[in-house]
Design a protein around this motif. Structure first.
Motif, PDB file in Angstrom:
ATOM      1  N   GLY A  16       0.800  -1.217   0.000  1.00  0.00           N
ATOM      2  CA  GLY A  16       0.000   0.000   0.000  1.00  0.00           C
ATOM      3  C   GLY A  16       0.833   1.266   0.000  1.00  0.00           C
ATOM      4  O   GLY A  16       0.301   2.361  -0.169  1.00  0.00           O
ATOM      5  N   ARG A  17       2.131   1.160   0.163  1.00  0.00           N
ATOM      6  CA  ARG A  17       3.007   2.324   0.182  1.00  0.00           C
ATOM      7  C   ARG A  17       3.174   2.863  -1.240  1.00  0.00           C
ATOM      8  O   ARG A  17       3.340   2.111  -2.184  1.00  0.00           O
ATOM      9  CB  ARG A  17       4.366   1.928   0.763  1.00  0.00           C
ATOM     10  N   ASN A  18       3.132   4.186  -1.389  1.00  0.00           N
ATOM     11  CA  ASN A  18       3.281   4.822  -2.706  1.00  0.00           C
ATOM     12  C   ASN A  18       4.731   5.213  -2.934  1.00  0.00           C
ATOM     13  O   ASN A  18       5.456   5.516  -1.996  1.00  0.00           O
ATOM     14  CB  ASN A  18       2.387   6.053  -2.824  1.00  0.00           C
ATOM     15  N   GLN A  38       3.661   7.682 -10.572  1.00  0.00           N
ATOM     16  CA  GLN A  38       3.374   7.197  -9.230  1.00  0.00           C
ATOM     17  C   GLN A  38       3.043   5.701  -9.269  1.00  0.00           C
ATOM     18  O   GLN A  38       2.298   5.246 -10.135  1.00  0.00           O
ATOM     19  CB  GLN A  38       2.197   7.968  -8.640  1.00  0.00           C
ATOM     20  N   ARG A  40       2.239   2.080  -6.619  1.00  0.00           N
ATOM     21  CA  ARG A  40       1.821   1.591  -5.299  1.00  0.00           C
ATOM     22  C   ARG A  40       2.311   0.160  -5.157  1.00  0.00           C
ATOM     23  O   ARG A  40       2.161  -0.646  -6.081  1.00  0.00           O
ATOM     24  CB  ARG A  40       0.302   1.630  -5.161  1.00  0.00           C
ATOM     25  N   THR A  51       5.121  -3.462  -7.776  1.00  0.00           N
ATOM     26  CA  THR A  51       4.295  -2.256  -7.781  1.00  0.00           C
ATOM     27  C   THR A  51       3.315  -2.273  -8.943  1.00  0.00           C
ATOM     28  O   THR A  51       3.469  -3.028  -9.897  1.00  0.00           O
ATOM     29  CB  THR A  51       5.167  -0.994  -7.914  1.00  0.00           C
TER      30      THR A  51
END
Length: 187
Positions: A16-18, A38, A40, A51
Motif C-alpha cells: 500500500g506504500r506509494n 506514481q 503503489r 508495484t
C-alpha cells in the motif's frame, strides 16, 4: 525495472506504500523530465516489492511556463472506465496559440472529452497507461481539437487510478447503442 529502495520492519508494512519517480529516470526519455510517475506496492516476493502504476502528475512549474499572455488555456477533468473495468480520472490541459472565445473553449473541451472517453472505453488499463506516458493520446486529442482552433500543446496534467474492477450495469451496452445507431441510419 527497479525504481528504488525502501525499508520496513515487516513485509506487510510495505503493501500500500506509494512511490514516485520522474519519467525520464524510468524510461530514459529526457523530454519527459517534468512528469512524476506514481506507483503503489501491491505485493512482496522475497526481498522485492512489486508495484502497480497508479497515475502520473506534471510538475506545476512546467505547466506555469506553458501558460502565457495571449494564449488560451482549456482545463477539464474526465472520469472514465476502461474496457477491463479500471475507473480512472484524467485531467487534460490544452493551450492554444492565441486567445480564444468562451464558446470555442467550450467546444474544444467537449471534443477533447469525447476523444478521451472514446479512446479509453475501447482500451485496457495497460494501453491507456502507455498512451498517457508516450504521448499518443495527446496527439489524438490534438488532431481532433485543431479543427476548431490551432493548439500549441496538449498535456495530461494528471492521471489517477481511482478504483479497479468497476462493473457498469446501468444504461445500454455499447453493442445496443451501435445497433440502435444502425437502425436509425437504415430508417
Amino acid at each position: 525495472k527497479v525504481i528504488g529502495e525502501t525499508i520496513a520492519e515487516d513485509e506487510s508494512m510495505l503493501i500500500g506504500r506509494n512511490y514516485e519517480i520522474l519519467q525520464n529516470e524510468l524510461d530514459g526519455d529526457f523530454s519527459k523530465m517534468h512528469v512524476k510517475v506514481q506507483f503503489r506496492i501491491t505485493s512482496v516476493v522475497g526481498g522485492d516489492a512489486l508495484t502497480e502504476y497508479i497515475g502520473h502528475e506534471m510538475l506545476k512549474d512546467h505547466i506555469r511556463r506553458q501558460v502565457r499572455r495571449d494564449r488560451g488555456k482549456v482545463d477539464d477533468t474526465v472520469d472514465i472506465v476502461t474496457e477491463d473495468g479500471f475507473y480512472v480520472r484524467v485531467k487534460p490541459l490544452l493551450i492554444s496559440r492565441n486567445r480564444i472565445k468562451g464558446s470555442q473553449k467550450q467546444e474544444t473541451r467537449t471534443i477533447a472529452r469525447n476523444e478521451v472517453i472514446k479512446f479509453c472505453s475501447r482500451s485496457t488499463w495497460i494501453s491507456v497507461q502507455k498512451a498517457l506516458l508516450d504521448g499518443s493520446l495527446e496527439e489524438e486529442v490534438r488532431k481532433a481539437v485543431s479543427k476548431i482552433q490551432p493548439v500549441r500543446a496538449v498535456f495530461f496534467r494528471r492521471s489517477q487510478l481511482i478504483q479497479s474492477g468497476v462493473v457498469i450495469d446501468e444504461g445500454p451496452t455499447l453493442e445496443e447503442i451501435i445497433a440502435d445507431e444502425r437502425a436509425e441510419e437504415d430508417s
